[in-house]
Design an enzyme around this catalytic site. Sequence first.
Site, PDB file in Angstrom:
ATOM      1  N   GLU A   1      36.946  42.049  37.257  1.00 30.62           N
ATOM      2  CA  GLU A   1      36.905  42.791  38.523  1.00 30.62           C
ATOM      3  C   GLU A   1      38.271  42.739  39.197  1.00 30.62           C
ATOM      4  O   GLU A   1      38.862  41.669  39.304  1.00 30.62           O
ATOM      5  CB  GLU A   1      35.846  42.169  39.451  1.00 30.62           C
TER       6      GLU A   1
ATOM      7  N   GLU B   1      31.132  35.360  40.888  1.00 26.83           N
ATOM      8  CA  GLU B   1      32.184  34.683  41.655  1.00 26.83           C
ATOM      9  C   GLU B   1      31.649  33.406  42.293  1.00 26.83           C
ATOM     10  O   GLU B   1      31.030  33.455  43.365  1.00 26.83           O
ATOM     11  CB  GLU B   1      32.742  35.598  42.762  1.00 26.83           C
TER      12      GLU B   1
END
Length: 323
Positions: A249, A161
């Site tokens: 995710e 991320e």
Amino acid sequence: MKSLLLCCLVILSTLINNSISKDAALETVSKHGKLAVQGTQLVDQSGQALQLKGMSLFWSVWMPQYWTPATIKSAHEGCHSNIVRAAMAVEYDGYLTDPSGQMQMVETVIEAAIANDIYVIADWHDWHGEQHLEQAKGFFDQVSKKYGGYPNLIIYETFNEPLDIDWSSVVKPYHQEIIKVIRANDPDNLILLGSPHYDQELDQVLADPITGQTNIMYTLHFYPVDTKQWLRDRIQNVINNGIPIFISEYGTCAGTGNGTIDAAETALWYQWLDQNQLSYVNWAISDKDESASVAIAGTPDTMICQDAYLSESGRIVVPQNKK
Ligand SMILES: *[C@@H]1O[C@H](CO)[C@@H](O)[C@H](O)[C@H]1NC(C)=O
């Protein structure tokens, strides 16, 4: 006779169309083989659309007790996954300080995934990948050298991320460097690429995508308490404009991993994901006292996703993997 033939053809085509079960546990590597990206769709070795559904392990440094072959078997059979994600910590005493220990954990998971006939993501689980480019190159070189030869199995996730950093000048060049390293060893397995603001600023990708590569997809992460229809609208537009998306995710709660579980909004997400035949991986195989955990405290690795050990989130996620 003609109508009999027609009838048989209809039945046959129905059988073929239904040959992909909704239960991800049945849609294994040996059945689907090599993955590829056609347009925006993930497809299998025969060019048929394939949805992967499964579980992410929790940060390697904080939940090592679930980085075991028994957990991967449970993820497949208990959680009904055909994919598992090895979220290897980079900071926090992860790969930066203990590369061989972390690599060993990743290899344990990859080899268990091979044994259990499911796909596996090698995830550089980092929020500051742009500061660790050389280490990431070393990691992906090693993994792709060792496992790139399994043509049907390994998926690379180059940067978990990215935070609020620029796509075109920072994140995109990072990915291009990693892609070069992987492709030197592995010409075609799937590579997943993160985008700014926790894999949500896909508009920046749409404005300046990576070109000249095959079998790459961009990751979307969502947490239904924080991210709702506005994010689905944004991503639908991105997909409609030709950008392939993979959800490496998602949770059923907020991005913090704790607090309220929003089952209704999660259901809206599932509906949208299935309509678009997207692949999705739930955060996380963990027994930590927080909402995102799939398991209740003290769950043994052999019991992951068994009914008696499921958390509130697990009771949403596991049935979905069979739907
Ligand atoms: C998550 O929230 C619960 C309930 O408020 C709390 O008991 C628990 O300690 C929190 N977990 C973490 C990891 O902060």
